[in-house]
Design a protein around this motif. Structure first.
Motif, PDB file in Angstrom:
ATOM      1  N   GLY A   1       2.975  76.649  49.987  1.00 59.32           N
ATOM      2  CA  GLY A   1       4.380  75.934  49.648  1.00 59.32           C
ATOM      3  C   GLY A   1       4.057  74.500  49.306  1.00 59.32           C
ATOM      4  O   GLY A   1       3.131  73.914  49.897  1.00 59.32           O
ATOM      5  N   GLU A   2       4.995  73.968  48.508  1.00 59.14           N
ATOM      6  CA  GLU A   2       4.880  72.551  47.930  1.00 59.14           C
ATOM      7  C   GLU A   2       6.091  71.929  48.224  1.00 59.14           C
ATOM      8  O   GLU A   2       7.146  72.318  47.552  1.00 59.14           O
ATOM      9  N   LEU A   3       6.155  71.135  49.191  1.00 61.23           N
ATOM     10  CA  LEU A   3       7.323  70.304  49.490  1.00 61.23           C
ATOM     11  C   LEU A   3       7.445  69.024  48.730  1.00 61.23           C
ATOM     12  O   LEU A   3       6.648  68.296  48.677  1.00 61.23           O
ATOM     13  N   VAL A   4       8.798  68.885  48.234  1.00 61.48           N
ATOM     14  CA  VAL A   4       9.015  67.403  47.539  1.00 61.48           C
ATOM     15  C   VAL A   4      10.326  66.906  48.101  1.00 61.48           C
ATOM     16  O   VAL A   4      11.292  67.610  48.403  1.00 61.48           O
ATOM     17  N   LEU A   5      10.280  65.743  48.774  1.00 59.80           N
ATOM     18  CA  LEU A   5      11.615  65.011  49.354  1.00 59.80           C
ATOM     19  C   LEU A   5      11.959  64.184  48.290  1.00 59.80           C
ATOM     20  O   LEU A   5      11.192  63.114  47.744  1.00 59.80           O
ATOM     21  N   ALA A   6      13.130  64.084  47.821  1.00 59.81           N
ATOM     22  CA  ALA A   6      13.852  63.263  47.099  1.00 59.81           C
ATOM     23  C   ALA A   6      15.149  62.584  47.783  1.00 59.81           C
ATOM     24  O   ALA A   6      15.980  63.378  48.433  1.00 59.81           O
ATOM     25  N   ILE A   7      15.221  61.413  47.636  1.00 56.81           N
ATOM     26  CA  ILE A   7      16.286  60.667  48.399  1.00 56.81           C
ATOM     27  C   ILE A   7      16.719  59.716  47.519  1.00 56.81           C
ATOM     28  O   ILE A   7      16.203  58.975  46.660  1.00 56.81           O
ATOM     29  N   GLU A   8      18.222  59.866  47.293  1.00 59.06           N
ATOM     30  CA  GLU A   8      19.070  59.381  46.413  1.00 59.06           C
ATOM     31  C   GLU A   8      20.166  58.548  47.115  1.00 59.06           C
ATOM     32  O   GLU A   8      20.846  59.002  47.777  1.00 59.06           O
ATOM     33  N   ALA A   9      20.198  57.262  46.849  1.00 58.55           N
ATOM     34  CA  ALA A   9      20.958  56.261  47.496  1.00 58.55           C
ATOM     35  C   ALA A   9      22.382  56.588  47.302  1.00 58.55           C
ATOM     36  O   ALA A   9      23.361  56.759  47.862  1.00 58.55           O
ATOM     37  N   THR A  10      22.551  56.776  45.776  1.00 54.97           N
ATOM     38  CA  THR A  10      23.921  56.835  45.168  1.00 54.97           C
ATOM     39  C   THR A  10      23.838  58.066  43.990  1.00 54.97           C
ATOM     40  O   THR A  10      22.911  57.845  43.149  1.00 54.97           O
ATOM     41  N   MET A  11      24.588  59.103  43.980  1.00 53.89           N
ATOM     42  CA  MET A  11      24.502  59.857  43.124  1.00 53.89           C
ATOM     43  C   MET A  11      25.074  59.396  42.033  1.00 53.89           C
ATOM     44  O   MET A  11      26.181  58.765  41.949  1.00 53.89           O
ATOM     45  N   PRO A  12      24.552  59.953  40.812  1.00 50.24           N
ATOM     46  CA  PRO A  12      25.273  59.511  39.442  1.00 50.24           C
ATOM     47  C   PRO A  12      26.574  59.873  39.423  1.00 50.24           C
ATOM     48  O   PRO A  12      26.742  61.103  39.726  1.00 50.24           O
ATOM     49  N   SER A  13      27.329  59.430  38.340  1.00 51.46           N
ATOM     50  CA  SER A  13      28.618  59.799  38.302  1.00 51.46           C
ATOM     51  C   SER A  13      28.800  60.885  37.571  1.00 51.46           C
ATOM     52  O   SER A  13      29.939  61.635  37.627  1.00 51.46           O
ATOM     53  N   HIS A  14      27.851  61.626  36.874  1.00 48.79           N
ATOM     54  CA  HIS A  14      27.885  62.556  35.973  1.00 48.79           C
ATOM     55  C   HIS A  14      28.053  63.885  36.655  1.00 48.79           C
ATOM     56  O   HIS A  14      28.571  64.879  36.428  1.00 48.79           O
ATOM     57  N   GLU A  15      27.583  63.697  38.178  1.00 45.69           N
ATOM     58  CA  GLU A  15      27.623  64.999  38.964  1.00 45.69           C
ATOM     59  C   GLU A  15      28.107  64.761  40.215  1.00 45.69           C
ATOM     60  O   GLU A  15      27.615  63.923  40.866  1.00 45.69           O
ATOM     61  N   LYS A  16      29.280  65.383  40.618  1.00 50.38           N
ATOM     62  CA  LYS A  16      29.847  64.944  41.730  1.00 50.38           C
ATOM     63  C   LYS A  16      29.473  66.204  42.948  1.00 50.38           C
ATOM     64  O   LYS A  16      29.795  65.774  44.065  1.00 50.38           O
ATOM     65  N   ASP A  17      28.675  67.392  42.584  1.00 47.17           N
ATOM     66  CA  ASP A  17      28.541  68.204  43.516  1.00 47.17           C
ATOM     67  C   ASP A  17      27.074  67.932  43.959  1.00 47.17           C
ATOM     68  O   ASP A  17      26.234  68.093  43.143  1.00 47.17           O
ATOM     69  N   PRO A  18      26.652  67.826  45.254  1.00 38.77           N
ATOM     70  CA  PRO A  18      25.556  67.589  45.695  1.00 38.77           C
ATOM     71  C   PRO A  18      24.377  68.795  45.298  1.00 38.77           C
ATOM     72  O   PRO A  18      23.262  68.477  45.253  1.00 38.77           O
ATOM     73  N   HIS A  19      25.135  69.773  45.516  1.00 41.14           N
ATOM     74  CA  HIS A  19      24.104  71.261  45.188  1.00 41.14           C
ATOM     75  C   HIS A  19      23.616  71.215  43.811  1.00 41.14           C
ATOM     76  O   HIS A  19      22.348  71.332  43.494  1.00 41.14           O
ATOM     77  N   LEU A  20      24.594  70.883  42.950  1.00 47.14           N
ATOM     78  CA  LEU A  20      24.382  70.912  41.635  1.00 47.14           C
ATOM     79  C   LEU A  20      23.310  69.837  41.198  1.00 47.14           C
ATOM     80  O   LEU A  20      22.423  69.961  40.212  1.00 47.14           O
TER      81      LEU A  20
END
Length: 162
Positions: free
Chosen positions: A45-64
């Motif tokens: 497996g290849e794990l990538v961790l992405a940490i976003e301080a503030t989601m962009p306004s174009h996407e309201k749904d965290p899953h999407l």
């Protein structure tokens, strides 16, 4: 309701930026990267961790948004289709795991990892919570990742700050 007020006033975005600066400095990120590297030596497996301080306004749904990040970071681009994204949206207090088609794991198992990490983060146990989540994901990947060369390290181990 409380989270909506924070979002409307912009407090959630400020809180996300503050959390990222306070808890995810270079030393912490290097420690997590090393743990990911160690983890990947025991499975394909290849794990990538992405940490976003503030989601962009174009996407309201965290899953999407996690799906979008998964694609943009090319987590799908592994020889055995064994990429996994662990996505944190600090402003929304959201955690998502997206796994490639080579990793056949029930969604409930990923949700358990997310719930445990969410509980740790709620207690401000950021470093140990993340390391524990990497350990949880490692156990899942040991059992469910495709067979192959465990020496291949295709995706970067360093967490990505968005």
């Amino acid at each position: 309701m409380k989270h909506t007020i924070k979002t409307i006033t912009g407090i959630a975005a400020l809180e996300g930026q503050w959390l990222r600066r306070r808890h995810f400095d270079e030393e912490v990120l290097a420690h997590v990267a090393e743990r990911i590297k160690q983890s990947e030596s025991s499975h394909t497996g290849e794990l990538v961790l992405a940490i976003e301080a503030t989601m962009p306004s174009h996407e309201k749904d965290p899953h999407l948004r996690a799906l979008e990040v998964y694609g943009r970071l090319r987590v799908w681009d592994t020889p055995l289709n064994s990429g996994v994204l662990l996505y944190l949206a600090l402003d929304k207090k959201a955690i998502e795991i997206i796994a490639d088609r080579g990793i056949q794991v029930p969604q409930a198992q990923w949700q358990q990892v997310c719930a445990r990490l969410e509980a740790r983060l709620a207690k401000a146990d950021y470093i140990e919570g993340l390391l524990s989540a990497v350990d949880d994901i490692e156990l899942i990947l040991k059992a469910h990742a495709p067979q192959g060369d465990t020496e291949a390290d295709v995706l970067p181990n360093d967490p990505v700050l968005l």
